[in-house]
Design a protein around this motif. Structure first.
Motif, PDB file in Angstrom:
ATOM      1  N   VAL A 184       0.837  -1.193   0.000  1.00 25.32           N
ATOM      2  CA  VAL A 184       0.000   0.000   0.000  1.00 25.32           C
ATOM      3  C   VAL A 184       0.877   1.250   0.000  1.00 25.32           C
ATOM      4  O   VAL A 184       0.584   2.225  -0.689  1.00 25.32           O
ATOM      5  CB  VAL A 184      -0.954   0.004   1.210  1.00 25.32           C
ATOM      6  CG1 VAL A 184      -1.684   1.344   1.316  1.00 25.32           C
ATOM      7  CG2 VAL A 184      -1.952  -1.129   1.099  1.00 25.32           C
ATOM      8  N   GLN A 185       1.959   1.219   0.759  1.00 22.32           N
ATOM      9  CA  GLN A 185       2.864   2.364   0.782  1.00 22.32           C
ATOM     10  C   GLN A 185       3.428   2.650  -0.608  1.00 22.32           C
ATOM     11  O   GLN A 185       3.531   3.818  -1.019  1.00 22.32           O
ATOM     12  CB  GLN A 185       4.004   2.109   1.767  1.00 22.32           C
ATOM     13  CG  GLN A 185       3.575   2.123   3.229  1.00 22.32           C
ATOM     14  CD  GLN A 185       4.752   1.955   4.166  1.00 22.32           C
ATOM     15  OE1 GLN A 185       5.831   2.488   3.929  1.00 22.32           O
ATOM     16  NE2 GLN A 185       4.564   1.199   5.234  1.00 22.32           N
ATOM     17  N   ARG A 186       3.791   1.612  -1.310  1.00 22.44           N
ATOM     18  CA  ARG A 186       4.319   1.797  -2.672  1.00 22.44           C
ATOM     19  C   ARG A 186       3.246   2.370  -3.594  1.00 22.44           C
ATOM     20  O   ARG A 186       3.520   3.258  -4.419  1.00 22.44           O
ATOM     21  CB  ARG A 186       4.843   0.458  -3.222  1.00 22.44           C
ATOM     22  CG  ARG A 186       6.209   0.048  -2.660  1.00 22.44           C
ATOM     23  CD  ARG A 186       6.783  -1.106  -3.451  1.00 22.44           C
ATOM     24  NE  ARG A 186       6.033  -2.332  -3.218  1.00 22.44           N
ATOM     25  CZ  ARG A 186       6.306  -3.206  -2.242  1.00 22.44           C
ATOM     26  NH1 ARG A 186       7.312  -2.977  -1.409  1.00 22.44           N
ATOM     27  NH2 ARG A 186       5.588  -4.298  -2.097  1.00 22.44           N
ATOM     28  N   LYS A 187       2.019   1.885  -3.456  1.00 22.90           N
ATOM     29  CA  LYS A 187       0.915   2.367  -4.276  1.00 22.90           C
ATOM     30  C   LYS A 187       0.642   3.843  -3.994  1.00 22.90           C
ATOM     31  O   LYS A 187       0.456   4.632  -4.918  1.00 22.90           O
ATOM     32  CB  LYS A 187      -0.331   1.534  -3.994  1.00 22.90           C
ATOM     33  CG  LYS A 187      -1.527   1.901  -4.851  1.00 22.90           C
ATOM     34  CD  LYS A 187      -2.710   0.998  -4.557  1.00 22.90           C
ATOM     35  CE  LYS A 187      -3.919   1.382  -5.401  1.00 22.90           C
ATOM     36  NZ  LYS A 187      -5.090   0.510  -5.106  1.00 22.90           N
ATOM     37  N   TRP A 188       0.635   4.213  -2.726  1.00 23.18           N
ATOM     38  CA  TRP A 188       0.413   5.624  -2.369  1.00 23.18           C
ATOM     39  C   TRP A 188       1.544   6.483  -2.900  1.00 23.18           C
ATOM     40  O   TRP A 188       1.328   7.608  -3.339  1.00 23.18           O
ATOM     41  CB  TRP A 188       0.319   5.771  -0.857  1.00 23.18           C
ATOM     42  CG  TRP A 188      -0.969   5.289  -0.258  1.00 23.18           C
ATOM     43  CD1 TRP A 188      -1.896   4.490  -0.851  1.00 23.18           C
ATOM     44  CD2 TRP A 188      -1.452   5.570   1.059  1.00 23.18           C
ATOM     45  NE1 TRP A 188      -2.932   4.241   0.016  1.00 23.18           N
ATOM     46  CE2 TRP A 188      -2.692   4.893   1.196  1.00 23.18           C
ATOM     47  CE3 TRP A 188      -0.964   6.286   2.133  1.00 23.18           C
ATOM     48  CZ2 TRP A 188      -3.442   4.948   2.370  1.00 23.18           C
ATOM     49  CZ3 TRP A 188      -1.708   6.341   3.300  1.00 23.18           C
ATOM     50  CH2 TRP A 188      -2.937   5.682   3.415  1.00 23.18           C
ATOM     51  N   GLY A 189       2.765   5.967  -2.847  1.00 21.33           N
ATOM     52  CA  GLY A 189       3.914   6.729  -3.309  1.00 21.33           C
ATOM     53  C   GLY A 189       3.823   7.081  -4.780  1.00 21.33           C
ATOM     54  O   GLY A 189       4.309   8.138  -5.197  1.00 21.33           O
ATOM     55  N   LEU A 190       3.198   6.233  -5.571  1.00 17.06           N
ATOM     56  CA  LEU A 190       3.081   6.471  -7.006  1.00 17.06           C
ATOM     57  C   LEU A 190       2.152   7.639  -7.320  1.00 17.06           C
ATOM     58  O   LEU A 190       2.284   8.277  -8.373  1.00 17.06           O
ATOM     59  CB  LEU A 190       2.566   5.204  -7.708  1.00 17.06           C
ATOM     60  CG  LEU A 190       3.512   3.996  -7.699  1.00 17.06           C
ATOM     61  CD1 LEU A 190       2.823   2.784  -8.307  1.00 17.06           C
ATOM     62  CD2 LEU A 190       4.792   4.317  -8.465  1.00 17.06           C
ATOM     63  N   THR A 191       1.198   7.913  -6.428  1.00 13.80           N
ATOM     64  CA  THR A 191       0.226   8.984  -6.686  1.00 13.80           C
ATOM     65  C   THR A 191       0.485  10.229  -5.831  1.00 13.80           C
ATOM     66  O   THR A 191      -0.260  11.205  -5.924  1.00 13.80           O
ATOM     67  CB  THR A 191      -1.200   8.483  -6.399  1.00 13.80           C
ATOM     68  OG1 THR A 191      -1.307   8.096  -5.015  1.00 13.80           O
ATOM     69  CG2 THR A 191      -1.537   7.288  -7.276  1.00 13.80           C
ATOM     70  N   ARG A 192       1.522  10.212  -5.015  1.00 16.82           N
ATOM     71  CA  ARG A 192       1.772  11.292  -4.063  1.00 16.82           C
ATOM     72  C   ARG A 192       1.938  12.634  -4.757  1.00 16.82           C
ATOM     73  O   ARG A 192       1.274  13.616  -4.406  1.00 16.82           O
ATOM     74  CB  ARG A 192       3.011  10.976  -3.219  1.00 16.82           C
ATOM     75  CG  ARG A 192       3.340  12.019  -2.172  1.00 16.82           C
ATOM     76  CD  ARG A 192       4.629  11.663  -1.458  1.00 16.82           C
ATOM     77  NE  ARG A 192       4.505  10.409  -0.716  1.00 16.82           N
ATOM     78  CZ  ARG A 192       5.524   9.758  -0.176  1.00 16.82           C
ATOM     79  NH1 ARG A 192       6.754  10.229  -0.338  1.00 16.82           N
ATOM     80  NH2 ARG A 192       5.330   8.642   0.499  1.00 16.82           N
ATOM     81  N   ASN A 193       2.818  12.701  -5.741  1.00 17.91           N
ATOM     82  CA  ASN A 193       3.082  13.979  -6.404  1.00 17.91           C
ATOM     83  C   ASN A 193       1.877  14.471  -7.198  1.00 17.91           C
ATOM     84  O   ASN A 193       1.595  15.678  -7.240  1.00 17.91           O
ATOM     85  CB  ASN A 193       4.293  13.859  -7.323  1.00 17.91           C
ATOM     86  CG  ASN A 193       5.581  13.683  -6.558  1.00 17.91           C
ATOM     87  OD1 ASN A 193       5.690  14.051  -5.397  1.00 17.91           O
ATOM     88  ND2 ASN A 193       6.583  13.099  -7.204  1.00 17.91           N
ATOM     89  N   THR A 194       1.157  13.536  -7.821  1.00 16.75           N
ATOM     90  CA  THR A 194      -0.014  13.915  -8.609  1.00 16.75           C
ATOM     91  C   THR A 194      -1.091  14.529  -7.733  1.00 16.75           C
ATOM     92  O   THR A 194      -1.665  15.576  -8.053  1.00 16.75           O
ATOM     93  CB  THR A 194      -0.583  12.691  -9.348  1.00 16.75           C
ATOM     94  OG1 THR A 194       0.422  12.146 -10.198  1.00 16.75           O
ATOM     95  CG2 THR A 194      -1.787  13.084 -10.187  1.00 16.75           C
ATOM     96  N   THR A 195      -1.385  13.876  -6.599  1.00 17.49           N
ATOM     97  CA  THR A 195      -2.415  14.394  -5.702  1.00 17.49           C
ATOM     98  C   THR A 195      -2.006  15.731  -5.113  1.00 17.49           C
ATOM     99  O   THR A 195      -2.830  16.640  -4.961  1.00 17.49           O
ATOM    100  CB  THR A 195      -2.691  13.380  -4.568  1.00 17.49           C
ATOM    101  OG1 THR A 195      -2.966  12.100  -5.129  1.00 17.49           O
ATOM    102  CG2 THR A 195      -3.873  13.816  -3.724  1.00 17.49           C
ATOM    103  N   TRP A 196      -0.721  15.873  -4.773  1.00 18.75           N
ATOM    104  CA  TRP A 196      -0.239  17.142  -4.230  1.00 18.75           C
ATOM    105  C   TRP A 196      -0.406  18.255  -5.267  1.00 18.75           C
ATOM    106  O   TRP A 196      -0.810  19.377  -4.935  1.00 18.75           O
ATOM    107  CB  TRP A 196       1.229  17.020  -3.818  1.00 18.75           C
ATOM    108  CG  TRP A 196       1.783  18.287  -3.253  1.00 18.75           C
ATOM    109  CD1 TRP A 196       2.590  19.197  -3.888  1.00 18.75           C
ATOM    110  CD2 TRP A 196       1.547  18.813  -1.949  1.00 18.75           C
ATOM    111  NE1 TRP A 196       2.870  20.245  -3.053  1.00 18.75           N
ATOM    112  CE2 TRP A 196       2.245  20.037  -1.854  1.00 18.75           C
ATOM    113  CE3 TRP A 196       0.826  18.369  -0.838  1.00 18.75           C
ATOM    114  CZ2 TRP A 196       2.240  20.820  -0.700  1.00 18.75           C
ATOM    115  CZ3 TRP A 196       0.814  19.140   0.310  1.00 18.75           C
ATOM    116  CH2 TRP A 196       1.517  20.352   0.375  1.00 18.75           C
TER     117      TRP A 196
END
Length: 235
Positions: A184-196
């Motif tokens: 889950v951490q890896r999955k969240w990391g992939l979208t972190r910059n986009t959501t920010w």
């Protein structure tokens, strides 16, 4: 970050305090004081300026000052030499002098170190998050409903942290994310910059613009509470 012996200095000022310096130089200071150089990263310049201002008061190395600001020893770059990229050294020094003069004349300075300490390993708890959601404009029935899951709550927490501490979002604590499984951490990391980007861009979509407005109000209130000695609840 290794200790650069050539970069170790004695303190040169005692007319302002290091806790007055945010880890990411305030954008207003940056805009008014620091030279505009297209080839130089504004992020790196603001980070370097903050570190240098702390070093003027504390002495030691720039690495020591970065640690004081909560900037991690790994993955955080700043200019350690006399010259700052393509910026004229004297021009950069005079810009910092101008900021220092403002700090000296501030009647009610912010204690950013206190704010960073209060929000160490912090995130919005579920009660606060649900209260924030209630303040948002209802989504039209014809629209796809936005997510308000833990991933969104973590991004919202990072936004509040950055507003209160005036720090860089990439260095914010992420206790909600840390509690997830590695996958889950890896999955969240992939979208972190986009959501920010969705949350902070000037032309944000209605949902993100609305969320940013509510979070900004929450951050202002939280900062005021911390400044008066009230500690926030922990996730």
């Amino acid at each position: 970050m290794t200790r650069d012996i050539a970069n170790v200095r004695s303190a040169t000022r005692n007319d302002y305090h290091p806790e007055q310096i945010p880890a990411f130089l305030e954008n207003d200071w940056f805009t008014r004081h620091l030279p505009h150089v297209p080839e130089t990263s504004p992020k790196l310049l603001r980070r370097t300026a903050a570190v240098r201002l702390v070093q003027w008061v504390l002495g030691g190395s720039m690495g020591d000052s970065a640690a004081y600001l909560g900037i991690p020893s790994r993955g955080a770059k700043f200019h350690t030499g006399v010259a700052v990229s393509r910026v004229d050294p004297l021009e950069f020094h005079m810009a910092l002098e101008g900021i220092a003069e403002e700090l000296c004349s501030t009647s009610s300075p912010v204690d950013y170190r206190q704010r960073r300490g209060a929000l160490r390993d912090w995130a919005l708890d579920q009660v606060a998050w649900e209260d924030i959601i209630k303040q948002l404009t209802p989504t039209p029935a014809s629209w796809h409903p936005p997510a308000f899951d833990d991933r969104k709550r973590q991004v919202a927490s990072v936004f509040v942290w950055a507003q209160v501490t005036q720090g860089e979002h990439v260095f914010a604590p992420r206790p909600i994310e840390a509690a997830q499984t590695p996958d889950v951490q890896r999955k969240w990391g992939l979208t972190r910059n986009t959501t920010w980007c969705h949350l902070t861009r000037p032309d944000a979509a209605p949902h993100y613009a609305d969320l940013r407005k509510v979070l900004t109000t929450y951050a202002i209130q939280l900062a005021q509470s911390i400044d008066t000695g009230e500690l926030p609840s922990r996730q």
